[in-house]
Design a protein around this motif. Structure first.
Motif, mmCIF file in Angstrom:
data_model
loop_
_atom_site.group_PDB
_atom_site.id
_atom_site.type_symbol
_atom_site.label_atom_id
_atom_site.label_comp_id
_atom_site.label_asym_id
_atom_site.label_seq_id
_atom_site.Cartn_x
_atom_site.Cartn_y
_atom_site.Cartn_z
ATOM 1 N N GLY A 761 0.797 -1.217 0.000
ATOM 2 C CA GLY A 761 0.000 0.000 0.000
ATOM 3 C C GLY A 761 0.830 1.268 0.000
ATOM 4 O O GLY A 761 0.288 2.370 0.163
ATOM 5 N N LYS A 762 2.146 1.131 -0.194
ATOM 6 C CA LYS A 762 3.013 2.302 -0.216
ATOM 7 C C LYS A 762 2.831 3.073 -1.520
ATOM 8 O O LYS A 762 2.288 2.552 -2.488
ATOM 9 C CB LYS A 762 4.473 1.870 -0.039
ATOM 10 N N PRO A 763 3.293 4.331 -1.582
ATOM 11 C CA PRO A 763 3.231 5.078 -2.852
ATOM 12 C C PRO A 763 3.860 4.288 -3.987
ATOM 13 O O PRO A 763 4.912 3.677 -3.819
ATOM 14 C CB PRO A 763 4.015 6.351 -2.536
ATOM 15 N N GLN A 764 3.199 4.322 -5.141
ATOM 16 C CA GLN A 764 3.642 3.540 -6.292
ATOM 17 C C GLN A 764 4.072 4.450 -7.430
ATOM 18 O O GLN A 764 3.504 5.535 -7.624
ATOM 19 C CB GLN A 764 2.504 2.636 -6.776
ATOM 20 N N PRO A 765 5.074 4.029 -8.211
ATOM 21 C CA PRO A 765 5.490 4.854 -9.367
ATOM 22 C C PRO A 765 4.372 4.933 -10.400
ATOM 23 O O PRO A 765 3.685 3.950 -10.660
ATOM 24 C CB PRO A 765 6.715 4.110 -9.900
ATOM 25 N N LEU A 766 4.216 6.104 -10.973
ATOM 26 C CA LEU A 766 3.200 6.315 -11.987
ATOM 27 C C LEU A 766 3.665 5.786 -13.335
ATOM 28 O O LEU A 766 4.841 5.898 -13.690
ATOM 29 C CB LEU A 766 2.860 7.803 -12.111
ATOM 30 N N HIS A 767 2.756 5.216 -14.073
ATOM 31 C CA HIS A 767 3.060 4.744 -15.427
ATOM 32 C C HIS A 767 3.394 5.946 -16.307
ATOM 33 O O HIS A 767 2.752 6.991 -16.212
ATOM 34 C CB HIS A 767 1.847 3.991 -15.989
ATOM 35 N N PRO A 768 4.398 5.847 -17.195
ATOM 36 C CA PRO A 768 4.798 7.015 -18.002
ATOM 37 C C PRO A 768 3.708 7.544 -18.926
ATOM 38 O O PRO A 768 3.742 8.710 -19.319
ATOM 39 C CB PRO A 768 6.000 6.494 -18.803
ATOM 40 N N ALA A 769 2.728 6.715 -19.260
ATOM 41 C CA ALA A 769 1.623 7.178 -20.121
ATOM 42 C C ALA A 769 0.373 7.509 -19.321
ATOM 43 O O ALA A 769 -0.664 7.804 -19.895
ATOM 44 C CB ALA A 769 1.286 6.111 -21.162
ATOM 45 N N SER A 770 0.491 7.479 -18.000
ATOM 46 C CA SER A 770 -0.711 7.539 -17.167
ATOM 47 C C SER A 770 -1.193 8.957 -16.929
ATOM 48 O O SER A 770 -0.482 9.948 -17.132
ATOM 49 C CB SER A 770 -0.446 6.859 -15.825
ATOM 50 N N GLY A 771 -2.416 9.012 -16.483
ATOM 51 C CA GLY A 771 -3.061 10.258 -16.105
ATOM 52 C C GLY A 771 -4.521 9.955 -15.849
ATOM 53 O O GLY A 771 -5.055 8.964 -16.349
ATOM 54 N N PRO A 772 -5.181 10.768 -15.052
ATOM 55 C CA PRO A 772 -6.589 10.504 -14.777
ATOM 56 C C PRO A 772 -7.459 10.682 -16.021
ATOM 57 O O PRO A 772 -7.158 11.496 -16.895
ATOM 58 C CB PRO A 772 -6.939 11.538 -13.708
ATOM 59 N N ASN A 773 -8.494 9.885 -16.098
ATOM 60 C CA ASN A 773 -9.507 10.027 -17.162
ATOM 61 C C ASN A 773 -8.972 9.740 -18.561
ATOM 62 O O ASN A 773 -9.219 10.488 -19.499
ATOM 63 C CB ASN A 773 -10.134 11.422 -17.119
ATOM 64 N N GLY A 774 -8.197 8.658 -18.686
ATOM 65 C CA GLY A 774 -7.814 8.215 -20.014
ATOM 66 C C GLY A 774 -6.339 8.217 -20.328
ATOM 67 O O GLY A 774 -5.954 7.839 -21.440
ATOM 68 N N GLY A 775 -5.511 8.647 -19.419
ATOM 69 C CA GLY A 775 -4.073 8.669 -19.675
ATOM 70 C C GLY A 775 -3.517 10.078 -19.621
ATOM 71 O O GLY A 775 -4.195 11.033 -19.211
ATOM 72 N N ASN A 776 -2.286 10.228 -20.021
ATOM 73 C CA ASN A 776 -1.587 11.508 -19.994
ATOM 74 C C ASN A 776 -2.448 12.590 -20.674
ATOM 75 O O ASN A 776 -2.856 12.439 -21.829
ATOM 76 C CB ASN A 776 -0.249 11.372 -20.710
ATOM 77 N N SER A 777 -2.710 13.674 -19.967
ATOM 78 C CA SER A 777 -3.629 14.706 -20.465
ATOM 79 C C SER A 777 -3.145 15.349 -21.755
ATOM 80 O O SER A 777 -3.944 15.897 -22.538
ATOM 81 C CB SER A 777 -3.834 15.786 -19.406
ATOM 82 N N GLN A 778 -1.824 15.305 -22.034
ATOM 83 C CA GLN A 778 -1.289 15.897 -23.260
ATOM 84 C C GLN A 778 -1.757 15.169 -24.516
ATOM 85 O O GLN A 778 -1.647 15.699 -25.627
ATOM 86 C CB GLN A 778 0.238 15.890 -23.216
#
Length: 879
Positions: A761-778
């Protein structure tokens, strides 16, 4: 053995005999050597700051933090098949005023109810190419579900995508193209949730055929298999094709996603940690909950840590009274097999989705119908016939929805041929309507359970994705009414085999025959004339092809109307000079006859084909796997064609009209009531900032545990009357081990049973393509704005559907892919309108399996604009 419990999942590669796995992977324990990949853990937890979810998260936190362990388990676990009023029900929290949530089919209306509407199927709605109609359709369907007391709608269907042209449930979705499917699915979701019900995007993922989707179902058909089909798919194809519509669903804020029956790379969809934990929740930032398809869950603790949030319908086998969750989940949390934060996250996701659509605990509507009887009174617990009371209140929720259904069905009809302006009809002197498909089912519109038969006009497919007809306007009924208004002579023969009488009718002077034919499909638990869900061939049903050829051999003014679930073979008759018009009318719902009449008489403009019409079954390059191919184990279906399905495949193997195997009617094709000219293509660059991969870590897993280790507190209360077969969260006894919950994993420590990281349950590394609501907002940055001028050069008002395609360039890429469209309505003769479309970073990106991210390659990019995938007069290079 770990493989019995730990989900094995999709990697960035597909391991097949032709594509060997890296040596670091070959020692992994697998069910089959054809395809596998390592697990992804822990299951990501909700993000309190996800845009659009902040308020819902806050309300969910306030509610869930008050719940006991038993109450949390109760809202994640179905109560069992036919154990309550809806097709799926979870337990409630009576202490806080929350009744159990109601889950109900489906993608075109309410299954198992009354005084509701039967909307056009997804594929017919998709053929309209109208965002306004999709949004309106979703809202109207959602309002009906809400007013019946439904909380979660089991739709829309955005998978099957349509890899196989004969796939049984293709008609439930909107198109074979990922972009069009995603756009229609997203607008439907927005409409449903605006109406106040949680939408469920299904089936996640690569669920492309009915054969072997469930081993017990296949065994019932006489096949010797021990496990369900495995669809084996590489990471690039998964992201660029099959996951594309689900990204749009998540981006639209969908509250629930249903995992699928079959295996993906030899891991069942509802325990596949790479897909649920890695792709859906980790990469796409999905904040809602993952629901199991009915009996698609195969493990308890394993599926929980792999990312499943709700089990449906709750029992392991219908009416067994046994559950992988319920008391098993209670014990799993108590003994540490499932971490406390995972159960808290399940409950948070369910309640956040509920609050996000505007629901409150205080004004939860009563469920005013029962799925199991149309009688006013009946048993609440139908499976065991207990608790007799009023169930059905005959609440009419249809409103003015027939108007929309009629319009949507008409605008989703595709005009494939119109020789010498044969259509629209203008007060014809004599109409002869031929074919069973023009008439009614002899047993009534709902005469076959879940529409599982072939009798009368085809207005929907069969299976759980159907609804009940309050009425069905047949083509014969509607056309006869029109004929009366026009003082037209009208006769109909509603029998495909009454040839002697048909010949006598259509050979009479002045007769204009309209031949109605069909071909259906549906869900695999129903077998219609040897079509076990999936179609067994691509011909028309009940001698339809011969009927067309026979009529057209006699009459030079023959019109053909096809109600089909997808493409059929037309090459034996489509080019006959005696056939003046051909229309594909899809599967249009309750207003079927009115919709086709509106098109035949030119009151509405037709749509465009959401799939390709090939010259043969083989021309599509893919096929349904009809026979097991892996001994007695899981049948293996390799998606070796990659992205090359439907028009992408045809553009690759037969790019020119005269090529062998070239389409008869291409994707996006459809005639109009007039002619249009395309001109003045302008491409304007916008954001050209470099893409930055996501970095950083999540926060630690939030949890509101505080559970007592005393098993006595979780034993079934003595003052509660137990309903047989009903799934409860209580333990049967305070004794440890199997006696408490029949959990086969009990006795192992969590570390022995679970894969590495599952409890972390510790902080986890974020996926490089990740972001809320569908992935990286860019990915949604607009890179180019495109404009083109569309001019009506004919003499009739009509709609046009301009389409934008992009070439991503590079070896092994499709010739072009759809990346924009619009339906421009009622363009006046001689007038010009402007087509506008944005091209986003996502639209120009490929999935890089090494970087595990989206990249815009250096290959040259080209944009085309035109009226179909093969009629693209405007072209520009993207700089």
């Amino acid at each position: 053995m770990r493989a019995s419990f730990v989900p094995l999942v999709l990697a960035a590669w597909l391991c097949t005999p032709a594509n060997a796995c890296p040596s670091s992977q070959v020692n992994l324990e697998t069910r089959d050597s054809l395809a596998y990949s390592p697990p992804v853990y822990p299951s990501p937890w909700m993000n309190a700051k996800a845009p659009g979810w902040e308020e819902a998260y806050s309300k969910a936190k306030d509610f869930v933090s008050q719940l006991t362990l038993l109450e949390k388990v109760n809202i994640t676990t179905g109560v069992g098949w036919m154990a309550e009023r809806c097709v799926g029900n979870v337990g409630g929290v009576p202490r806080l005023g929350l009744r159990g949530l109601c889950m109900q089919d489906g993608p075109l209306g309410i299954r198992f109810s009354d005084y509701t509407s039967a909307f056009p199927t997804g594929v017919t709605a998709g053929a309209s190419w109208s965002r306004d109609l999709w949004l309106e359709r979703g809202y109207k369907m959602g309002s009906e579900q809400r007013d019946k007391g439904v909380d979660v709608v089991l739709g829309p269907a955005i998978g099957a995508l349509g890899r196989n042209a004969m796939g049984g449930r293709n008609w439930e979705g909107f198109s074979v193209d990922p972009y069009l499917m995603g756009a229609a699915g997203a607008d439907t979701i927005r409409g449903l949730q605006k109406a106040g019900v949680v939408a469920t995007a299904k089936h996640f993922i690569a669920n492309e055929q009915e054969h072997f989707r469930q081993a017990p179902e296949a065994v019932g058909y006489g096949f010797n298999i021990s496990e369900s089909l495995s669809t084996n798919i590489d990471d690039k194809t998964l992201h660029e094709v099959y996951n594309w519509p689900f990204v749009d669903a998540v981006h639209a804020g969908v509250g629930a996603i249903m995992c699928s029956y079959q295996q993906i790379n030899n891991s069942y969809g509802c325990q596949n940690s790479k897909l649920m934990n890695g792709v859906l929740k980790g990469e796409l930032g999905f904040q809602g909950f993952v629901m199991a398809d009915w009996q698609a869950q195969h493990t308890g603790a394993g599926s929980a840590v792999a990312g499943l949030d709700m089990t449906m319908p709750g029992d392991t086998v219908f009416n067994s009274g046994a559950s992988y969750w319920g008391s098993n989940l209670t014990l799993a949390v108590l003994n540490g097999t499932v971490p406390e934060y995972r159960l808290d996250d399940m409950a948070m996701r369910i309640m956040a989705a509920y609050f996000k659509v505007g629901r409150t605990v205080e004004d939860q509507p009563d469920i005013n119908f029962s799925s199991w009887t149309r009688d006013t009174y009946g048993y609440v617990h139908a499976a065991v016939e207990e608790n007799w009371e009023q169930l059905n209140y005959q609440v009419d929720v249809r409103g003015d929805h027939a108007t929309h259904i009629r319009e949507s069905g008409a605008k989703g009809t595709v005009l494939l041929k119109n020789k010498d302006g044969a259509l629209p009809l203008k007060e014809p002197k004599f109409l002869a309507v031929i074919g069973e498909d023009a008439g009614p089912n002899s047993q009534g519109p709902n005469g076959c359970p879940d529409r599982g038969c072939a009798d009368g006009t085809l207005a929907m497919g069969w299976g759980s994705g159907t609804s009940e007809f309050s009425y069905l306007i047949t083509p014969d009924n509607a056309l006869q009414r029109q004929a009366l208004r026009d003082d037209t002579r009208y006769e109909s023969i509603l029998n495909n085999y009454a040839w002697e009488r048909t010949e006598a009718l259509v050979s009479q002077p002045g007769a204009i025959p309209i031949v109605f034919v069909n071909a259906g499909s549906g869900e695999g638990y129903i077998n219609v004339d040897g079509n076990r869900g999936d179609r067994k061939n691509m011909t028309l049903w009940k001698n339809g092809d011969e009927l067309i050829k026979n009529v057209s051999s006699i009459n030079p003014n023959t019109i053909v109307v096809m109600h089909t679930v997808g493409p059929v073979l037309v090459n034996d008759w489509y080019d006959s000079d005696n056939i003046t018009a051909i229309l594909w009318a899809g599967v249009p719902g309750q207003e079927s006859g009115n919709s086709i009449t509106d098109i035949l008489y030119g009151r509405e403009s037709p749509g465009r084909s959401p799939f390709t019409w090939g010259p043969s079954e083989e021309s599509y390059g893919t096929e349904v796997l009809y026979k097991p191919n892996n001994g007695g184990g899981a049948p293996q279906q390799d998606f070796s064609e990659g992205a090359f399905i439907d028009y992408r495949h045809f553009d690759k193997v037969a790019p020119n009209k005269g090529d062998k195997g070239a389409p008869i009617y291409e994707f996006g094709f459809g005639l109009s009531w007039t002619t249009f000219e395309y001109s003045n293509l302008v491409v304007k660059p916008r954001h050209q900032k470099p893409y930055k991969p996501t970095e950083g870590k999540t926060k630690k897993a939030p949890s509101w545990g505080n559970y007592s280790p005393n098993l006595e507190e979780y034993v079934f209360p003595g003052n509660v009357r137990r309903i047989d077969q009903f799934i409860y969260p209580y333990l049967n006894t305070a004794s440890s081990g199997k006696e408490a919950s029949n959990d086969t994993s009990y006795g192992q420590t969590a570390e022995e049973f679970l894969p590495p990281g599952a409890l972390d349950g510790k902080p986890q590394p974020l996926h490089p393509a990740s972001g809320p609501n569908g992935g990286n907002s860019q990915l949604w940055d607009v890179m180019y704005e495109v404009e083109a001028t569309i001019t009506n050069t004919g003499k009739t008002i009509s709609d046009e559907v301009p389409q934008l395609y992009v070439s991503l360039g590079g070896e092994g890429e499709p010739v072009r892919v759809l990346r924009g469209f619009d339906r421009l309505e009622r363009i006046q003769p001689g007038k010009s309108v402007t087509f506008r479309a944005d091209i986003t970073r996502r639209d120009l990106s490929n999935w890089d399996v090494s970087k595990q991210n989206w990249v815009i390659t250096k290959e040259p990019k080209t944009v085309w604009v035109g009226s179909s995938s093969r009629n693209l007069p405007l072209k520009a290079e993207l700089q």
